[in-house]
Design an enzyme around this catalytic site. Structure first.
Site, PDB file in Angstrom:
ATOM      1  N   CYS A  52       4.569   1.374   7.225  1.00  0.00           N
ATOM      2  CA  CYS A  52       3.798   1.799   6.056  1.00  0.00           C
ATOM      3  C   CYS A  52       4.694   2.606   5.136  1.00  0.00           C
ATOM      4  O   CYS A  52       5.353   3.541   5.576  1.00  0.00           O
ATOM      5  CB  CYS A  52       2.619   2.649   6.511  1.00  0.00           C
ATOM      6  SG  CYS A  52       1.675   3.355   5.153  1.00  0.00           S
ATOM      7  N   CYS A  95       3.314   6.398   5.097  1.00  0.00           N
ATOM      8  CA  CYS A  95       3.408   7.360   6.196  1.00  0.00           C
ATOM      9  C   CYS A  95       4.387   6.980   7.292  1.00  0.00           C
ATOM     10  O   CYS A  95       4.597   7.750   8.222  1.00  0.00           O
ATOM     11  CB  CYS A  95       2.023   7.578   6.803  1.00  0.00           C
ATOM     12  SG  CYS A  95       1.437   6.178   7.784  1.00  0.00           S
ATOM     13  N   CYS A 101      -3.898   0.994   6.357  1.00  0.00           N
ATOM     14  CA  CYS A 101      -3.098   1.652   7.385  1.00  0.00           C
ATOM     15  C   CYS A 101      -4.007   2.611   8.154  1.00  0.00           C
ATOM     16  O   CYS A 101      -4.690   3.438   7.548  1.00  0.00           O
ATOM     17  CB  CYS A 101      -1.953   2.424   6.732  1.00  0.00           C
ATOM     18  SG  CYS A 101      -1.073   3.499   7.887  1.00  0.00           S
ATOM     19  N   CYS A 157      -2.768   6.573   7.550  1.00  0.00           N
ATOM     20  CA  CYS A 157      -2.936   7.314   6.291  1.00  0.00           C
ATOM     21  C   CYS A 157      -4.035   6.713   5.421  1.00  0.00           C
ATOM     22  O   CYS A 157      -4.299   7.225   4.342  1.00  0.00           O
ATOM     23  CB  CYS A 157      -1.617   7.379   5.527  1.00  0.00           C
ATOM     24  SG  CYS A 157      -1.095   5.810   4.810  1.00  0.00           S
ATOM     25  N   CYS A 176      -2.495 -10.691   4.348  1.00  0.00           N
ATOM     26  CA  CYS A 176      -1.835 -10.857   3.056  1.00  0.00           C
ATOM     27  C   CYS A 176      -1.554  -9.459   2.520  1.00  0.00           C
ATOM     28  O   CYS A 176      -2.464  -8.764   2.077  1.00  0.00           O
ATOM     29  CB  CYS A 176      -2.787 -11.640   2.149  1.00  0.00           C
ATOM     30  SG  CYS A 176      -2.139 -11.961   0.525  1.00  0.00           S
TER      31      CYS A 176
END
Ligand SMILES: [Zn+2]
Length: 145
Positions: free
Chosen positions: A59, A62, A108, A111, A133
Site C-alpha cells: 500500500c 501505509c 487497504c 489504513c 482491478c
C-alpha cells in the site's frame, strides 16, 4: 462466490489513522486522490499496468503488503490486475453503488485507503475468476531480491 458476501464493515477502526491534512502532506496528489478520495487513475497510464517484475505490492499509503506479483495477470483492462490478495485479511471489500453501478470496492485493511474494485465471473483463465482491478498509484512495488 459473491465477493460482497464476506464484506467486512469498513467502519472497523483502521490500524493506521492519520488526519486528512497528514495524508495530503504525505502522499503525492495523485495517490492522495485515489487512496483518500476514491478517485480512479486513467486506464493505461499507471506505472504498474504492464509490469511483470517479481515482488510484493505494498500500500502506498501505509506500506502494508497487499498483492504479490505471482497473482498479477494480463487483463488488458488498463489497470494492474490480480486474481487474489496476498492475504485475505490484507484488504476489505465494501459494496459501492456510486456512478450508477453496483461494484465491490477494495480497500487497504490497514489504513482503509481506496485501492480499486474487484470483479468476478468475467471469464479470465485464473484460479479465482476474480479480477482485483487496482490503481497503480495506490501501490508500491518492492522488487524481489
Ligand atoms: Zn494502507
Amino acid at each position: 462466490m459473491d465477493p460482497a458476501a464476506n464484506t467486512t464493515p469498513a467502519e472497523t477502526t483502521p490500524r493506521v489513522t492519520k488526519s486528512d491534512d497528514e495524508w495530503r502532506a504525505e502522499l503525492d496528489p495523485e495517490a492522495y486522490a485515489v487512496l483518500r478520495k476514491s478517485a480512479t487513475e486513467r486506464p493505461f497510464t499507471g506505472e504498474y499496468t504492464d509490469t511483470t517484475a517479481e515482488g510484493v505490492y505494498e500500500c502506498r499509503g501505509c506500506g502494508a503488503e497487499l498483492f504479490r506479483s505471482t497473482t498479477k495477470f494480463e487483463s488488458h483492462c488498463g489497470w494492474p490486475s490480480f486474481y487474489d490478495p496476498a492475504d485475505s485479511d490484507a484488504v476489505i471489500l465494501r459494496k459501492d453503488a456510486s456512478l450508477g453501478m453496483v461494484r465491490v470496492e477494495v480497500l487497504c485493511a490497514s489504513c482503509h485507503g481506496h485501492l480499486g474494485h474487484v470483479f468476478e465471473g468475467e471469464g479470465y483463465a485464473t484460479p479465482t475468476d476474480q479480477r482485483y482491478c487496482i490503481n497503480s498509484v495506490a501501490l508500491r512495488l518492492v522488487p524481489a531480491e
